[in-house]
Design an enzyme around this catalytic site. Structure first.
Site, short mmCIF file in Angstrom:
data_model
loop_
_atom_site.label_atom_id
_atom_site.label_comp_id
_atom_site.label_asym_id
_atom_site.label_seq_id
_atom_site.Cartn_x
_atom_site.Cartn_y
_atom_site.Cartn_z
N CYS A 48 0.86 -1.19 0.00
CA CYS A 48 0.00 0.00 0.00
C CYS A 48 0.89 1.24 0.00
O CYS A 48 2.00 1.22 0.52
CB CYS A 48 -0.87 -0.03 1.26
SG CYS A 48 -1.82 1.47 1.57
N SER A 50 0.78 3.69 1.81
CA SER A 50 1.13 4.13 3.17
C SER A 50 2.48 3.53 3.59
O SER A 50 3.26 4.16 4.29
CB SER A 50 0.04 3.75 4.17
OG SER A 50 -1.19 4.29 3.77
N HIS A 53 5.04 5.61 1.90
CA HIS A 53 5.23 6.89 2.61
C HIS A 53 6.18 6.70 3.79
O HIS A 53 7.02 7.54 4.06
CB HIS A 53 3.90 7.41 3.19
CG HIS A 53 2.92 7.93 2.17
ND1 HIS A 53 3.25 8.71 1.11
CD2 HIS A 53 1.56 7.82 2.12
CE1 HIS A 53 2.17 9.04 0.43
NE2 HIS A 53 1.12 8.51 1.02
N CYS A 178 -6.99 -3.36 3.65
CA CYS A 178 -6.70 -1.92 3.59
C CYS A 178 -7.36 -1.26 2.39
O CYS A 178 -8.32 -0.53 2.55
CB CYS A 178 -5.21 -1.59 3.64
SG CYS A 178 -4.99 0.20 3.75
N1 LIG Z 1 -7.13 6.97 5.04
C1 LIG Z 1 -6.83 5.69 5.02
O1 LIG Z 1 -7.38 4.88 5.77
C2 LIG Z 1 -5.84 5.19 4.04
C3 LIG Z 1 -5.67 3.81 3.87
C4 LIG Z 1 -4.76 3.38 2.90
C5 LIG Z 1 -4.06 4.27 2.13
N2 LIG Z 1 -4.22 5.61 2.36
C6 LIG Z 1 -3.53 6.60 1.52
O2 LIG Z 1 -4.28 6.73 0.32
C7 LIG Z 1 -3.42 7.21 -0.72
C8 LIG Z 1 -3.55 6.33 -1.96
O3 LIG Z 1 -3.01 5.04 -1.72
P1 LIG Z 1 -2.80 4.01 -2.94
O4 LIG Z 1 -2.21 2.78 -2.33
O5 LIG Z 1 -4.02 3.92 -3.76
O6 LIG Z 1 -1.65 4.80 -3.76
P2 LIG Z 1 -1.15 4.70 -5.27
O7 LIG Z 1 0.23 5.22 -5.31
O8 LIG Z 1 -1.42 3.34 -5.83
O9 LIG Z 1 -2.14 5.71 -6.03
C9 LIG Z 1 -2.02 7.10 -5.96
C10 LIG Z 1 -2.41 7.67 -7.31
O10 LIG Z 1 -2.39 9.10 -7.19
C11 LIG Z 1 -1.89 9.62 -8.43
N3 LIG Z 1 -1.43 11.00 -8.23
C12 LIG Z 1 -0.23 11.44 -7.77
N4 LIG Z 1 -0.22 12.79 -7.69
C13 LIG Z 1 -1.45 13.20 -8.11
C14 LIG Z 1 -2.05 14.47 -8.26
N5 LIG Z 1 -1.40 15.58 -7.95
N6 LIG Z 1 -3.34 14.53 -8.72
C15 LIG Z 1 -4.01 13.40 -9.03
N7 LIG Z 1 -3.48 12.16 -8.91
C16 LIG Z 1 -2.22 12.07 -8.46
C17 LIG Z 1 -0.80 8.64 -8.81
O11 LIG Z 1 -0.47 8.76 -10.19
C18 LIG Z 1 -1.45 7.32 -8.45
O12 LIG Z 1 -2.17 6.77 -9.53
C19 LIG Z 1 -2.01 7.22 -0.11
O13 LIG Z 1 -1.72 8.52 0.37
C20 LIG Z 1 -2.14 6.25 1.06
O14 LIG Z 1 -1.17 6.49 2.03
C21 LIG Z 1 -5.10 6.08 3.27
ZN LIG Z 2 -2.90 0.76 3.47
#
Ligand SMILES: NC(=O)c1ccc[n+]([C@@H]2O[C@H](COP(=O)([O-])OP(=O)(O)OC[C@H]3O[C@@H](n4cnc5c(N)ncnc54)[C@H](O)[C@@H]3O)[C@@H](O)[C@H]2O)c1
Ligand SMILES: [Zn+2]
Ligand SMILES: [Zn+2]
Length: 381
Positions: A48, A50, A53, A178
């Site tokens: 993921c 996260s 990060h 997740c």
């Molecule tokens: N709140 C929660 O419970 C929770 C749980 C899991 C993950 N997250 C967070 O959610 C986010 C997404 O996770 P993921 O695993 O899907 O990530 P990922 O890297 O697979 O997807 C992120 C997407 O965002 C795009 N992106 C980057 N900059 C951008 C911008 N300026 N405008 C539009 N799109 C843009 C990327 O090209 C990518 O396709 C992360 O920040 C992760 O840490 C939060």
């Molecule tokens: Zn996660």
């Protein structure tokens, strides 16, 4: 396996020694579970953002290294500590990265999905403040986000585990822990997207795509995927996006994506920020119509602020966010597991890569380059 109960196990894990460095896949020791804990053999574990990060920036800035990441896992109980009656060796489980003891004041409060047994500290160590992971030369290794699912074996407190049906494919259902619960929950449970609404999802990773899938199920009329990586657009269409926009390639005379959504669609009913970018949060909020709801899902860098126009709050636009899709973890996972088991949740769409633990750094690189939706680390049986 049973022969190891009560003994330390030597096994492989991906150990992160510090932010900005690749993980080292090496032999470690995993202690037996103490009272109220179980030891689990991990079967599948999704990568993921996260985790990325944490590895790239130590996002929370307070995780102690070296640590083992992985919080989207699944596995089989290997042994149980004293006093544990709710789990037995052989049970199939999903670890919960927010515990859910079902007894504390927070667990009893319908208005939050946090649990008092979950603190910043227990993200890094067990509830008693100690670790179960050791380097071969005796140095402690910590967890991140409570689970340590990038290890062949992990130890979890029972507050942070849910048992699941033994018939399901553990290499797939790990994703429910997740990305699926997060994306779905924010749409169905937090925003409560309604029929015929106009929705935009910023960020087309697994979290955003799960949100799109859920928005389609809710009957949204228009589902707009927003991403700077156009390779994600055909994938988003498969999940249910009706159109996609690259905020870096807007029509002539349109300066921002929020301007586009205001001028073309009269503002949107629901927006979901699934990136973790403060500019995208501002765009998602300012794309709303007066009764719109913007849900922040992505994790922005610590110490950043989002400059928003507070007058938009006065006219009714709402800004919110959640972990775990706002679900009590056990409820969210049960809801999605039932959906999966009744054939209404296609997890195959998410899994673009499967890798062995020794190739985990390649899995992280694929995500950095935007070349994967979910990579699942699959462990030897
Ligand atoms: N709140 C929660 O419970 C929770 C749980 C899991 C993950 N997250 C967070 O959610 C986010 C997404 O996770 P993921 O695993 O899907 O990530 P990922 O890297 O697979 O997807 C992120 C997407 O965002 C795009 N992106 C980057 N900059 C951008 C911008 N300026 N405008 C539009 N799109 C843009 C990327 O090209 C990518 O396709 C992360 O920040 C992760 O840490 C939060
Ligand atoms: Zn996660
Ligand atoms: Zn609790």
């Amino acid at each position: 396996m049973e022969g190891n109960a009560g003994k330390r196990i030597k096994c492989k894990a991906a150990v992160a020694y510090g932010p900005g460095q690749p993980m080292s896949v090496e032999d470690i020791y995993v202690d037996p579970p103490k009272a109220g804990e179980i030891r689990v053999k991990i079967v599948g574990s999704g990568i993921c953002r996260s985790d990325l990060h944490i590895l790239d920036t130590n996002i929370a800035n307070d995780f102690t290294f070296p640590l083992i990441m992985g919080h989207e896992g699944s596995g089989v109980v290997e042994s149980v500590g004293t006093g544990v009656t709710a789990f037995s060796p052989g049970d199939h489980i999903i670890p919960l990265w927010i515990p859910n003891c079902q007894k504390c004041d927070l667990c009893m409060n319908r208005k939050t999905n946090f649990c008092q047994t979950g603190t910043q500290e227990t993200m890094n160590v067990m509830p008693d403040g100690t670790t179960r992971f050791w380097t071969l030369d005796g140095k402690p290794i910590y967890k991140s986000i409570g689970c340590a699912a990038f290890s062949e074996y992990t130890v979890m407190p029972i507050e942070s585990v849910i048992a699941i049906d033994k018939s399901v494919d553990l290499e797939k259902v790990c994703l429910i822990g997740c990305c699926v619960v997060t994306g779905y929950g924010n749409v169905v449970n937090v925003a409560k997207v309604d029929r015929d609404s106009q929705v935009a999802v910023f960020g087309l990773g697994a979290i955003g795509l799960a949100a799109i899938m859920a928005a389609k199920e809710c009957g949204a009329r228009r589902i707009i995927g927003v991403d700077i990586n156009e390779d994600k657009f055909p994938i988003a269409a498969k999940f249910g996006a009706t159109e996609c926009v690259n905020p870096q390639k807007l029509p002539d005379g349109v300066a921002t994506v929020e301007q586009l959504f205001q001028s073309s669609y009269g503002g949107l009913d629901y927006t979901f920020e699934c990136v973790g970018n403060v500019r995208a949060i501002k765009s998602a909020f300012e794309s709303l119509n007066r009764w719109g709801v913007c849900v922040v899902v992505g994790l922005p860098p610590r110490g950043t602020d989002v400059p928003i126009n507070p007058w938009l709050l006065l006219t009714g636009q709402k800004l919110t966010g959640s972990f775990y899709g706002g679900y009590k973890p056990r409820e969210g996972i049960k809801y999605l597991m039932d959906k999966y088991m009744s054939g209404q949740l296609d997890l195959d769409l998410f899994v673009t890569n499967k890798l062995k633990l020794q190739d985990i750094n390649r899995g992280f690189d694929l995500m950095r380059k935007g070349e994967t939706i979910r990579t699942v680390i699959v462990f030897d049986k």
